[in-house]
Design a protein around this motif. Sequence first.
Motif, short mmCIF file in Angstrom:
data_model
loop_
_atom_site.label_atom_id
_atom_site.label_comp_id
_atom_site.label_asym_id
_atom_site.label_seq_id
_atom_site.Cartn_x
_atom_site.Cartn_y
_atom_site.Cartn_z
N UNK A 166 -6.61 0.89 -10.01
CA UNK A 166 -6.99 0.67 -8.61
C UNK A 166 -6.71 1.90 -7.76
N UNK A 167 -5.54 2.50 -7.94
CA UNK A 167 -5.20 3.69 -7.16
C UNK A 167 -6.13 4.85 -7.50
N UNK A 168 -6.52 4.96 -8.76
CA UNK A 168 -7.46 6.02 -9.14
C UNK A 168 -8.81 5.80 -8.46
N UNK A 169 -9.24 4.55 -8.36
CA UNK A 169 -10.50 4.26 -7.67
C UNK A 169 -10.40 4.53 -6.18
N UNK A 170 -9.27 4.19 -5.59
CA UNK A 170 -9.07 4.48 -4.15
C UNK A 170 -9.14 5.98 -3.91
N UNK A 171 -8.49 6.74 -4.78
CA UNK A 171 -8.49 8.20 -4.63
C UNK A 171 -9.91 8.77 -4.70
N UNK A 172 -10.72 8.23 -5.61
CA UNK A 172 -12.09 8.74 -5.74
C UNK A 172 -12.97 8.31 -4.58
N UNK A 173 -12.61 7.18 -3.92
CA UNK A 173 -13.43 6.68 -2.82
C UNK A 173 -13.08 7.29 -1.48
N UNK A 174 -11.91 7.89 -1.34
CA UNK A 174 -11.46 8.37 -0.03
C UNK A 174 -12.45 9.35 0.57
N UNK A 175 -12.93 10.30 -0.23
CA UNK A 175 -13.85 11.31 0.30
C UNK A 175 -15.29 10.79 0.37
N UNK A 176 -15.64 9.87 -0.54
CA UNK A 176 -17.02 9.39 -0.58
C UNK A 176 -17.27 8.23 0.39
N UNK A 177 -16.37 7.29 0.44
CA UNK A 177 -16.57 6.08 1.25
C UNK A 177 -15.21 5.60 1.73
N UNK A 178 -14.75 6.14 2.83
CA UNK A 178 -13.41 5.84 3.34
C UNK A 178 -13.26 4.37 3.70
N UNK A 179 -14.32 3.74 4.21
CA UNK A 179 -14.24 2.33 4.60
C UNK A 179 -14.01 1.44 3.37
N UNK A 180 -14.73 1.75 2.28
CA UNK A 180 -14.54 0.97 1.06
C UNK A 180 -13.16 1.21 0.47
N UNK A 181 -12.68 2.44 0.53
CA UNK A 181 -11.33 2.75 0.06
C UNK A 181 -10.28 1.97 0.85
N UNK A 182 -10.49 1.89 2.16
CA UNK A 182 -9.56 1.13 3.00
C UNK A 182 -9.59 -0.36 2.65
N UNK A 183 -10.79 -0.87 2.38
CA UNK A 183 -10.93 -2.28 2.01
C UNK A 183 -10.23 -2.57 0.67
N UNK A 184 -10.37 -1.64 -0.29
CA UNK A 184 -9.72 -1.82 -1.58
C UNK A 184 -8.20 -1.80 -1.42
N UNK A 185 -7.68 -0.89 -0.59
CA UNK A 185 -6.24 -0.83 -0.35
C UNK A 185 -5.73 -2.11 0.30
N UNK A 186 -6.53 -2.68 1.19
CA UNK A 186 -6.12 -3.93 1.84
C UNK A 186 -6.01 -5.05 0.82
N UNK A 187 -7.00 -5.13 -0.08
CA UNK A 187 -6.94 -6.17 -1.12
C UNK A 187 -5.78 -5.91 -2.08
N UNK A 188 -5.52 -4.64 -2.39
CA UNK A 188 -4.39 -4.31 -3.27
C UNK A 188 -3.07 -4.72 -2.62
#
Length: 298
Positions: free
Chosen positions: A114-136
């Motif tokens: 999950x953290x690896x996916x968040x890291x890859x999403x931060x630059x591409x889609x910050x909103x989705x990365x934030x949503x994933x962190x909230x669910x985590x």
Amino acid sequence: MRHTTLKSGLRELLAHTLLFCGIGLVLTLAGWLGATDLLALLLSQPGRRWPILLLTLILSLAISGFLIFAHRAAADRANLAVMQQKAATARQAEIASQLAMLQAQIEPHFLFNTLANVQSLIDQDAATAKQMLAHLNDYLRATLTRTRLPQGTLGDELTVIRHLLFIAGIRLGERLQWQMEVDPGLLTHPLPPLLLQPLVENALKHGIEPALLGGRLHIRAGHLGDELVLTVSDNGVGMPPSGHGHGVGLANVRQRLDSLYGAAGRLRLQPNPEGGVCAALHLPWQGDQAGDSPISQA
């Protein structure tokens, strides 16, 4: 040990002495109540002394033996209760240890992915990365609360699984579809943690993720006879040629089922008619609801 044995012997000798001394008083009291006063008879008729003494001795030994037997039986019952309590405590500790081991095996893999996916999403889609962190965050909070309790509920387990699937859905996108079909009345049914979640993890990792087009995950819960039946089915790549489940997760589930329920709890794996695998948990029913909730049979 020797001191304890000597002390116990002296206690029994004292009990016998008091019993022999008191038997005369008991017999005299019996005479006052209308029974034959054997003590008075012994003193007034010396010729019948030995039969009376023999009768008194037999009566004393009988009463003494009964009291000693009753005392030892009570002590044995107390010792048995202590041993059973110790065995129950040891069993609870063993189950808690198994739970901690299973938790330790599941969490790092899921957390790191999950953290690896968040890291890859931060630059591409910050909103989705934030949503994933909230669910985590919600997932970890629910997991921590659940594993601190000796007994959870089906609702607790589904809350954790729901956050897990939201995170997997963000990662897999349209390749993952999932559905829960659970009677709301079953949400409060007792359920030990980490029995259902490993089945979902297994279906994701070995069924849907390897499939080129992904797949659909379906979670059901129902009351069938004297059992709670929980099923996790997917239409992914299917069972391996050996016909056995993958990984340590399913092995741990089987081990925990044996520890918690013995022969009354079982895990059944079989091919899903729609493709993929259907995993079914059969657990003893612990609720008080009457009737059966509809559930699809695999």
